[in-house]
Motif scaffolding. Structure first.
Motif, PDB file in Angstrom:
ATOM      1  N   ARG A   6       0.837  -1.204   0.000  1.00  0.00           N
ATOM      2  CA  ARG A   6       0.000   0.000   0.000  1.00  0.00           C
ATOM      3  C   ARG A   6       0.861   1.238   0.000  1.00  0.00           C
ATOM      4  O   ARG A   6       0.597   2.205  -0.696  1.00  0.00           O
ATOM      5  CB  ARG A   6      -0.893  -0.002   1.235  1.00  0.00           C
ATOM      6  CG  ARG A   6      -2.226  -0.635   0.991  1.00  0.00           C
ATOM      7  CD  ARG A   6      -3.115  -0.462   2.176  1.00  0.00           C
ATOM      8  NE  ARG A   6      -3.375   0.947   2.456  1.00  0.00           N
ATOM      9  CZ  ARG A   6      -3.975   1.392   3.541  1.00  0.00           C
ATOM     10  NH1 ARG A   6      -4.346   0.545   4.469  1.00  0.00           N
ATOM     11  NH2 ARG A   6      -4.195   2.681   3.732  1.00  0.00           N
ATOM     12  N   GLN A   9       2.246   1.846  -3.373  1.00  0.00           N
ATOM     13  CA  GLN A   9       1.213   2.317  -4.292  1.00  0.00           C
ATOM     14  C   GLN A   9       0.937   3.796  -4.063  1.00  0.00           C
ATOM     15  O   GLN A   9       0.820   4.574  -5.002  1.00  0.00           O
ATOM     16  CB  GLN A   9      -0.069   1.503  -4.087  1.00  0.00           C
ATOM     17  CG  GLN A   9      -1.212   1.924  -4.993  1.00  0.00           C
ATOM     18  CD  GLN A   9      -0.912   1.656  -6.439  1.00  0.00           C
ATOM     19  OE1 GLN A   9      -0.693   0.526  -6.837  1.00  0.00           O
ATOM     20  NE2 GLN A   9      -0.867   2.707  -7.233  1.00  0.00           N
ATOM     21  N   GLN A  10       0.844   4.172  -2.797  1.00  0.00           N
ATOM     22  CA  GLN A  10       0.588   5.573  -2.497  1.00  0.00           C
ATOM     23  C   GLN A  10       1.765   6.427  -2.932  1.00  0.00           C
ATOM     24  O   GLN A  10       1.600   7.584  -3.329  1.00  0.00           O
ATOM     25  CB  GLN A  10       0.317   5.783  -0.995  1.00  0.00           C
ATOM     26  CG  GLN A  10      -0.924   5.065  -0.490  1.00  0.00           C
ATOM     27  CD  GLN A  10      -2.224   5.716  -0.962  1.00  0.00           C
ATOM     28  OE1 GLN A  10      -2.279   6.355  -2.004  1.00  0.00           O
ATOM     29  NE2 GLN A  10      -3.275   5.538  -0.208  1.00  0.00           N
ATOM     30  N   ASN A  13       1.240   7.054  -6.468  1.00  0.00           N
ATOM     31  CA  ASN A  13       0.202   8.076  -6.613  1.00  0.00           C
ATOM     32  C   ASN A  13       0.772   9.469  -6.377  1.00  0.00           C
ATOM     33  O   ASN A  13       0.491  10.411  -7.114  1.00  0.00           O
ATOM     34  CB  ASN A  13      -0.937   7.845  -5.604  1.00  0.00           C
ATOM     35  CG  ASN A  13      -1.719   6.587  -5.917  1.00  0.00           C
ATOM     36  OD1 ASN A  13      -1.721   6.110  -7.036  1.00  0.00           O
ATOM     37  ND2 ASN A  13      -2.395   6.061  -4.903  1.00  0.00           N
ATOM     38  N   LEU A 149      -0.164  -0.850  -9.134  1.00  0.00           N
ATOM     39  CA  LEU A 149      -0.958  -0.394 -10.263  1.00  0.00           C
ATOM     40  C   LEU A 149      -0.438   0.929 -10.761  1.00  0.00           C
ATOM     41  O   LEU A 149      -0.510   1.938 -10.077  1.00  0.00           O
ATOM     42  CB  LEU A 149      -2.411  -0.227  -9.830  1.00  0.00           C
ATOM     43  CG  LEU A 149      -3.092  -1.522  -9.423  1.00  0.00           C
ATOM     44  CD1 LEU A 149      -4.339  -1.212  -8.638  1.00  0.00           C
ATOM     45  CD2 LEU A 149      -3.443  -2.333 -10.653  1.00  0.00           C
ATOM     46  N   THR A 266      -0.074  13.201  -0.692  1.00  0.00           N
ATOM     47  CA  THR A 266      -0.722  11.902  -0.834  1.00  0.00           C
ATOM     48  C   THR A 266      -0.584  11.084   0.432  1.00  0.00           C
ATOM     49  O   THR A 266      -1.531  10.430   0.866  1.00  0.00           O
ATOM     50  CB  THR A 266      -0.111  11.138  -2.016  1.00  0.00           C
ATOM     51  OG1 THR A 266      -0.185  11.958  -3.173  1.00  0.00           O
ATOM     52  CG2 THR A 266      -0.866   9.856  -2.271  1.00  0.00           C
ATOM     53  N   VAL A 269      -3.005  12.254   3.074  1.00  0.00           N
ATOM     54  CA  VAL A 269      -4.364  11.780   2.817  1.00  0.00           C
ATOM     55  C   VAL A 269      -4.468  10.285   3.096  1.00  0.00           C
ATOM     56  O   VAL A 269      -5.414   9.806   3.707  1.00  0.00           O
ATOM     57  CB  VAL A 269      -4.759  12.066   1.349  1.00  0.00           C
ATOM     58  CG1 VAL A 269      -6.061  11.381   1.019  1.00  0.00           C
ATOM     59  CG2 VAL A 269      -4.882  13.550   1.136  1.00  0.00           C
ATOM     60  N   ALA A 270      -3.450   9.528   2.662  1.00  0.00           N
ATOM     61  CA  ALA A 270      -3.521   8.073   2.792  1.00  0.00           C
ATOM     62  C   ALA A 270      -3.481   7.637   4.238  1.00  0.00           C
ATOM     63  O   ALA A 270      -4.164   6.698   4.634  1.00  0.00           O
ATOM     64  CB  ALA A 270      -2.365   7.447   2.021  1.00  0.00           C
TER      65      ALA A 270
ATOM     66  N   ALA B 212      -5.182   8.577  -3.977  1.00  0.00           N
ATOM     67  CA  ALA B 212      -4.784   8.236  -2.613  1.00  0.00           C
ATOM     68  C   ALA B 212      -5.964   7.629  -1.852  1.00  0.00           C
ATOM     69  O   ALA B 212      -5.854   6.561  -1.245  1.00  0.00           O
ATOM     70  CB  ALA B 212      -4.270   9.470  -1.895  1.00  0.00           C
ATOM     71  N   SER B 216      -6.692   3.490  -0.714  1.00  0.00           N
ATOM     72  CA  SER B 216      -7.035   3.045   0.642  1.00  0.00           C
ATOM     73  C   SER B 216      -8.360   2.311   0.648  1.00  0.00           C
ATOM     74  O   SER B 216      -8.526   1.299   1.337  1.00  0.00           O
ATOM     75  CB  SER B 216      -7.116   4.243   1.593  1.00  0.00           C
ATOM     76  OG  SER B 216      -5.904   4.931   1.628  1.00  0.00           O
TER      77      SER B 216
END
Lengths: 310, 378, 320
Positions: A6, A9-10, A13, A149, A266, A269-270, B212, B216
């Motif tokens: 995760r 991935q973030q 992003n 992704l 990001t 936020v995540a 983001a 999640s």
């Protein structure tokens, strides 16, 4: 997806979002580097670039009869950059040139005026509603890095940012025009005395910066296919913070700053729940970073401390 | 200078007293109705739709017998989607234009601004689509013809549970009180009736990047996602969600109602659902006829805001006819006692809190069009 | 007595008289008048920071928001306790409550001004502008995410205490305080900071003190304006205090002439009234303002009334 996955991935992003900020920050930092002036309207040129791309696409499609492929996309990009370069030169000539000798505050206010003019004229001409931006390149997942992704558009934007960064550095460091720009940034009077045509160099700087902003607009619309008259406001401010973070006037610094802000935003936020604040604070992140960097190291991460001579 | 100061003071006082309040009655030959809407600014699309519906209603009334034997005049004021303007224009309409009733507004925040003024001046106010419960709590002259956030949130939660979706993710626009309210009531009903909220995420209006939050959400593996904000972001959210492989259905409220939703999201919107006030597919002659007339007049399809704008004007007209007068107290009572009014947006009855008791429809997106799914009664 | 005292008393009396008659006056006119008064306070307070002290602040709406929310918090949440202490409801009790709310709003805003001013000390020109803009936005985002004061849904049912007397009375007080300050040795300090900060430091002037003082006072009165606004419209949302609102006030100060006391007052009134007359041209309003800003900066940066100055004792050099 595990925690590490995760996080990665973030990170992706954040880098993707940050590359947009970086692209716009390049223009900000270049104009400031040469002219010592924050072009408040830079974010709005970004918006004009996006709309230019939209209308070029609308005009081009019936002409070609088919959805433009890669070549068509390049054409739209080039067209949009050309239009905005012209716009930038016109703005400089009309609004900033008469004020070259005036105090910076006056020019700043004028820049705010230009910014508002662009925004509200766009609202009048294009309407206040959001309009969809056509898919210039089909978005596909380029997946497979262990479940990460990544979209092909994200890679394109990142690649283009680095490419433009390289191109800009080349122009500024290796060409005669670039040398003239650097001379102007050190001492405009001396540069003029040395035979540098100040007006042409300044116009060129503005044109180049605006073209970069337009590229930012097109690529941003590629990632987030929606345009509206005020789309440049927040992005413009964050890009400015990015330029300051990296060291204003420093080209690689601007790109670095943009990427950092994208990632930090990001991540905030995540992981908002873990930090304990609402992810609605996203917009405040950039400003907090700005205040911190100005308090701690005002010349930015990659910048050199300048002494103010009196 | 001293003299100038005293002189200026005197002029100021004189000027103020010169603008005497005109307490004389309304214009004798017209029934004047006021409307305030956001014709320009950030929410211009909603305001303009609502205005078109209202204007059409007034034009139809005037083409017919008018009201109480007189023509109907509509005073429309633009509040520019800005705070502070609604209060000013409503005051202007009440004291200058002498309106007998006020229609507005679409946004709860601007209704909340205007409501105390209407209440204090004893002018009935009907909101076409403000959903914050606090609006009608201001006083007995304020009513609305749409359902309120608690109802819509409950409708969506009921629908989700009925589809067997037990785990929900909630994505809220923290800048919009509409979205915050909708999410809040959805969460309440959903968790109390067997569902679990697996994750909550926020964003702000005008954001463009939701990767983001969506990443999640994907990690939390919900059965359904509630995106309670407006269509302006919902389109992008759906698109980005599908791009990262998040394929569960999405739910929204009436804020999704706009052709722009599908234009931006394209195929990403297929199979999502949202609640609305009416469906253009509804074959009842009343609705089809309305759509035909609206299309003929404005050359475009009506959306829910236009339908609500139309209904608010027509319900006011109906109340005036029932009261037989424009006297403010009798009109207030007539509006409050609206029962089973056959509106475009449903059979409307105002309850004792002057909120509309009427069903909501659930729509889905199929082949790029809004299709009717079911009606949920209150 | 000094004629500035006379002017202040005249203004207070006029405001009181007008207030007594305000129920006879068209509601709409009163509305516009109150908005004029609030804008006058905003413009004068920003003028102190931007004009007299040369610190370009783009976050004034943030201080207004702090004042609005601070005073509303007192009126809404603390009022039962306060009224009980004062022995029940009634005209005197209400007015005292309002006064306390106003002061609370002003002091809260002044605190915010201090918090904003101190880190901004090192910054000049463009950077200061952006940082103040950032602070304004941070304040708005904090308010938006704080449900206790309503969040995005705003606060309503704020008691409508504001009337013509309070508005114009406080406007008069604001103008009096600001112009008296500028006319004193403090004023010399402000102007020194504006004209050349480094030279001022070299001359031994404590520029920090004057900059912070300008920010704090400017914020205090912006807070008062916010409190008046909140208690007139009786409903406030964070969106009403965004960057555009700051820009509105900046336009007033620039049109009136930065540092020109009478000029900004007139600009505030003219712009407020013009807003009413130009309602049908709303789409063009901001475009006209933007063009006005640009043209004014190019052609007449000293403002429309640049030549007319408040009669200070002795001449003050104009910034070139």
């Amino acid at each position: 997806m595990d925690d590490w996955g995760r996080f990665l991935q973030q990170l992706v992003n954040g880098l993707s979002q940050g590359s947009i900020y970086a692209l716009i920050a390049l223009g900000y930092t270049m104009v400031y580097g040469v002219l010592r002036f924050i072009n408040f309207a830079h974010g709005d040129v970004f918006m004009v670039g996006a709309y230019a791309g939209l209308f070029l696409h609308r005009w081009l499609v019936p002409l070609l009869g088919v959805v433009p492929g890669f070549g068509g996309a390049l054409l739209i990009l080039a067209g949009s950059m050309a239009i905005c370069a012209a716009l930038g030169i016109v703005i400089e000539w009309l609004a900033y040139r008469p004020l070259r000798t005036r105090p910076r505050l006056i020019v700043l206010i004028t820049a705010i005026g230009v910014s508002l003019l662009l925004e509200y004229s766009a609202q009048l001409i294009f309407g206040p509603n959001r309009q969809p931006f056509p898919d210039l390149v089909e978005t596909r997942l380029v997946g497979g890095f262990g479940g990460l992704l990544v979209k092909n558009t994200q890679l394109i934007v990142l690649a283009v940012t680095l490419l433009l960064l390289g191109a800009l550095s080349f122009i500024v460091l290796r060409t005669r025009l670039g040398m003239a720009m650097r001379a102007l940034s050190f001492n405009p009077t001396a540069a003029a005395l040395m035979g540098v045509n100040t007006d042409v160099v300044i116009s060129f700087t503005f044109g180049l910066g605006s073209a970069l902003a337009a590229a930012g607009g097109i690529f941003s619309s590629m990632l987030y296919p929606q345009v509206q008259p005020f789309m440049g406001v927040t992005v413009g401010l964050k890009a400015f913070v990015a330029a300051v973070l990296g060291g204003i006037g420093n080209i690689p610094g601007a790109a670095l700053g943009g990427l950092i802000i994208g990632v930090v935003e990001t991540m905030v936020v995540a992981y908002s729940e873990k930090i304990g604040i609402s992810s609605g604070y996203r917009d405040a992140v950039a400003f907090v970073i700005l205040i911190l960097i100005l308090l701690v190291k005002p010349s930015g991460l990659l910048g050199k401390t300048e002494r103010e001579k009196v | 200078m001293k003299k100038a100061a005293l002189f200026a003071t005197a002029i100021f006082l004189a000027a103020l007293t010169g603008c005497k309040r005109n307490d004389s009655g309304a214009a004798a030959d017209k029934v004047v109705i006021g409307e305030f809407a956001s014709l320009t600014g950030a929410t211009a699309s909603f305001g303009q739709s609502s205005h078109k519906g209202t204007q059409m209603a007034i034009d139809e009334l005037n083409a017919g017998d008018g009201l109480l034997g007189k023509k109907v005049g509509l005073v429309t004021e633009d509040d520019q989607s800005k705070a502070g303007e609604a209060a000013t224009v409503v005051r202007k309409m009440i004291s200058r234009d002498k309106v007998i009733a006020v229609l507005g507004e679409v946004a709860s925040s601007r209704s909340l601004e205007a409501a105390p003024i209407c209440q204090q001046s004893k002018v009935p106010m009907i909101s076409p689509s403000s959903t914050n419960p606090k609006v009608t709590e201001v006083g007995d002259y304020i009513s609305r013809i749409c359902f309120i956030d608690p109802f819509q949130g409950t409708v969506l939660a009921k629908f989700a549970l009925s589809k067997g979706w037990k785990k929900a993710a909630v994505l809220t626009d923290v800048k919009q009180d509409y979205s915050v309210g909708l999410s809040q009531y959805f969460k309440e009903y959903f968790s109390k009736n067997g569902g679990t909220i697996v994750i909550e995420q926020n964003y702000s209006t005008d954001d463009t990047d939701f990767n983001a939050q969506l990443t999640s959400i994907k990690a939390a593996a919900p059965d359904v996602i509630l995106a309670s904000g407006y269509y302006t972001e919902a389109g992008l959210i759906a698109k980005q969600a599908r791009q990262i492989g998040l394929s569960v259905p999405m739910l929204g409220g009436d804020g999704w109602d706009s052709p722009s939703l599908v234009q931006v999201a394209g195929a990403a919107m297929e199979g999502n659902f949202f609640s609305n006030h009416f469906s253009a597919e509804d074959q009842t002659p009343l609705i089809q006829d309305f759509i035909k007339r609206y299309k003929a007049k404005y050359n475009e399809e009506p959306d829910a805001m236009a339908a609500l704008g139309y209904d608010s004007a027509m319900i006011l007209a109906d109340a005036i006819k029932r009261a037989g007068t424009t006297d403010s107290e009798k009109l207030r009572d007539a509006v409050a006692s609206t029962k089973e009014y056959n509106g475009i947006t449903g059979k409307i009855t105002l309850d004792d809190k002057r909120n509309a008791n009427k069903p909501a429809v659930i729509l889905t997106i199929k082949d790029g069009k809004f299709k009717y799914v079911e009606t949920v009664a209150p | 007595m000094r004629w500035s005292h006379l002017l202040l008393i005249c203004a207070l009396v006029a405001a009181a008289v007008a207030s007594v008659f305000s129920s006879r006056i068209d509601d709409y006119v009163v509305n516009v008048a109150v908005l004029c008064g609030i804008n006058m306070i905003l413009a004068t307070s920003l003028n102190l920071v931007n004009g007299h002290t040369g610190q370009f602040s783009l976050g004034h709406a943030g201080f207004m928001a702090v004042g609005a929310y601070g005073s509303s918090a007192v009126s809404l949440f603390a009022s039962p306790w306060l009224l009980a202490k004062m022995g029940g409801v009634g005209f005197a009790a209400n007015q005292t409550l309002f006064l306390i709310a106003l002061l609370a709003g002003g002091i809260a805003a002044a605190t915010a001004g201090f918090i904003v001013g101190v880190p901004s000390l090192r910054l000049r020109g463009d950077y200061l502008a952006i940082v103040t803009l950032g602070f304004g936005e941070i304040i708005r985002v904090i308010v938006q995410n704080t449900d206790a004061i309503g969040g995005p849904r705003g606060l309503n049912q704020i008691p409508g205490f504001t009337n013509v007397f309070w508005t114009f009375g406080l406007a008069a007080v604001t103008v009096y305080v600001v112009s008296s300050l500028v006319d004193s040795t403090y004023g010399r300090g402000f102007l020194a900071v504006r004209d050349d900060e480094i030279a001022a430091e070299a001359m031994g002037i404590n520029t920090t003190k004057y900059k912070v003082l300008a920010f704090v006072l400017g914020a205090f009165f912006a807070g008062i304006a916010g409190a008046l606004y909140a208690h007139y419209i009786t409903y406030i949302t964070p969106e009403g205090f965004n960057f555009m609102k700051s820009v509105d006030v900046v336009v007033m100060v620039i049109l009136g002439g930065m540092g020109n006391v009478v000029g900004v007052l007139l600009a505030a009134v003219v712009l407020t009234v013009l807003n009413e007359f130009l309602r049908s041209f709303e789409q063009y309003r901001m475009i006209v303002f933007a063009l006005l800003l640009i043209l004014m900066m190019i052609l007449r940066p000293q403002g429309l009334l640049g030549g007319l100055r408040w009669p200070f004792k002795g001449k003050v050099a104009k910034k070139k």
